[in-house]
Design a protein around this motif. Sequence first.
Motif, PDB file in Angstrom:
ATOM      1  N   ILE A  43      47.444  33.741  41.585  1.00  0.00           N
ATOM      2  CA  ILE A  43      46.602  34.001  42.840  1.00  0.00           C
ATOM      3  C   ILE A  43      46.688  32.354  43.412  1.00  0.00           C
ATOM      4  O   ILE A  43      46.685  32.344  44.761  1.00  0.00           O
ATOM      5  CB  ILE A  43      45.613  34.664  42.909  1.00  0.00           C
ATOM      6  N   LEU A  44      46.537  31.591  42.688  1.00  0.00           N
ATOM      7  CA  LEU A  44      46.397  30.200  43.230  1.00  0.00           C
ATOM      8  C   LEU A  44      47.826  29.641  43.909  1.00  0.00           C
ATOM      9  O   LEU A  44      47.645  29.049  44.772  1.00  0.00           O
ATOM     10  CB  LEU A  44      45.855  29.183  42.211  1.00  0.00           C
ATOM     11  N   ASP A  46      49.872  31.756  45.029  1.00  0.00           N
ATOM     12  CA  ASP A  46      49.917  32.679  46.477  1.00  0.00           C
ATOM     13  C   ASP A  46      49.415  31.809  47.583  1.00  0.00           C
ATOM     14  O   ASP A  46      49.853  31.724  48.467  1.00  0.00           O
ATOM     15  CB  ASP A  46      49.649  33.884  46.246  1.00  0.00           C
ATOM     16  N   HIS A  47      48.188  31.350  47.081  1.00  0.00           N
ATOM     17  CA  HIS A  47      47.199  30.647  48.156  1.00  0.00           C
ATOM     18  C   HIS A  47      47.923  29.390  48.670  1.00  0.00           C
ATOM     19  O   HIS A  47      47.900  29.036  49.936  1.00  0.00           O
ATOM     20  CB  HIS A  47      46.083  30.558  47.499  1.00  0.00           C
ATOM     21  N   SER A  48      48.525  28.876  47.612  1.00  0.00           N
ATOM     22  CA  SER A  48      49.151  27.407  48.050  1.00  0.00           C
ATOM     23  C   SER A  48      50.441  27.713  49.235  1.00  0.00           C
ATOM     24  O   SER A  48      50.531  27.142  50.007  1.00  0.00           O
ATOM     25  CB  SER A  48      49.764  26.694  46.802  1.00  0.00           C
ATOM     26  N   LEU A  51      49.071  28.821  52.550  1.00  0.00           N
ATOM     27  CA  LEU A  51      48.728  27.568  53.357  1.00  0.00           C
ATOM     28  C   LEU A  51      49.781  26.688  53.929  1.00  0.00           C
ATOM     29  O   LEU A  51      49.714  26.326  55.000  1.00  0.00           O
ATOM     30  CB  LEU A  51      47.825  26.664  52.480  1.00  0.00           C
TER      31      LEU A  51
END
Length: 67
Positions: A43-44, A46-48, A51
Amino acid sequence: MSGRPLLHLYTTLAEFETMHERHDRTRSTSKTVTVDRRALIHILMDHSRMLEALRKAGRVDIAEPDG
Protein backbone atom coordinates in the motif's frame (compact mmCIF):
# COMPACT_ATOMS: atom_id res chain seq x y z
CA MET A 1 -11.29 3.34 -25.06
CA SER A 2 -8.98 0.75 -23.57
CA GLY A 3 -5.36 1.56 -23.24
CA ARG A 4 -2.47 1.33 -20.91
CA PRO A 5 -3.50 1.65 -17.25
CA LEU A 6 -2.53 4.91 -15.57
CA LEU A 7 -1.33 3.07 -12.50
CA HIS A 8 -0.28 -0.46 -11.60
CA LEU A 9 -1.26 -1.40 -8.04
CA TYR A 10 0.81 -3.75 -5.93
CA THR A 11 -1.86 -4.18 -3.26
CA THR A 12 -4.17 -7.09 -4.00
CA LEU A 13 -7.87 -6.78 -3.36
CA ALA A 14 -7.53 -9.44 -0.65
CA GLU A 15 -4.77 -7.46 1.12
CA PHE A 16 -6.85 -4.29 0.89
CA GLU A 17 -9.95 -5.96 2.32
CA THR A 18 -7.97 -7.68 5.08
CA MET A 19 -6.48 -4.35 6.19
CA HIS A 20 -9.95 -2.79 6.27
CA GLU A 21 -11.30 -5.73 8.29
CA ARG A 22 -8.38 -5.44 10.71
CA HIS A 23 -9.02 -1.74 11.14
CA ASP A 24 -12.74 -2.36 11.73
CA ARG A 25 -11.93 -4.84 14.52
CA THR A 26 -9.63 -2.39 16.32
CA ARG A 27 -10.95 -0.33 19.20
CA SER A 28 -11.49 3.34 18.45
CA THR A 29 -9.17 4.28 21.33
CA SER A 30 -6.25 2.26 19.92
CA LYS A 31 -3.34 4.14 18.44
CA THR A 32 -1.96 1.15 16.56
CA VAL A 33 -3.30 -1.45 14.16
CA THR A 34 -1.38 -4.62 13.38
CA VAL A 35 -1.33 -5.48 9.68
CA ASP A 36 0.62 -7.81 7.46
CA ARG A 37 4.04 -6.30 6.68
CA ARG A 38 3.88 -7.20 3.00
CA ALA A 39 0.43 -5.61 2.63
CA LEU A 40 1.70 -2.43 4.29
CA ILE A 41 4.67 -2.30 1.93
CA HIS A 42 2.34 -2.79 -1.03
CA ILE A 43 0.00 0.00 0.00
CA LEU A 44 2.96 2.35 0.60
CA MET A 45 4.32 1.52 -2.87
CA ASP A 46 0.86 2.17 -4.36
CA HIS A 47 0.66 5.52 -2.58
CA SER A 48 4.09 6.49 -3.86
CA ARG A 49 3.17 5.62 -7.45
CA MET A 50 -0.15 7.47 -7.14
CA LEU A 51 1.63 10.56 -5.83
CA GLU A 52 4.14 10.46 -8.69
CA ALA A 53 1.35 10.13 -11.28
CA LEU A 54 -0.50 13.08 -9.75
CA ARG A 55 2.68 15.16 -9.65
CA LYS A 56 3.28 14.50 -13.36
CA ALA A 57 -0.29 15.60 -14.06
CA GLY A 58 0.15 18.70 -11.88
CA ARG A 59 -2.80 17.63 -9.75
CA VAL A 60 -1.42 17.23 -6.24
CA ASP A 61 -1.38 19.36 -3.11
CA ILE A 62 0.70 17.82 -0.32
CA ALA A 63 -0.23 18.66 3.27
CA GLU A 64 2.28 20.42 5.46
CA PRO A 65 3.40 18.64 8.66
CA ASP A 66 1.46 19.48 11.82
CA GLY A 67 3.24 21.53 14.41
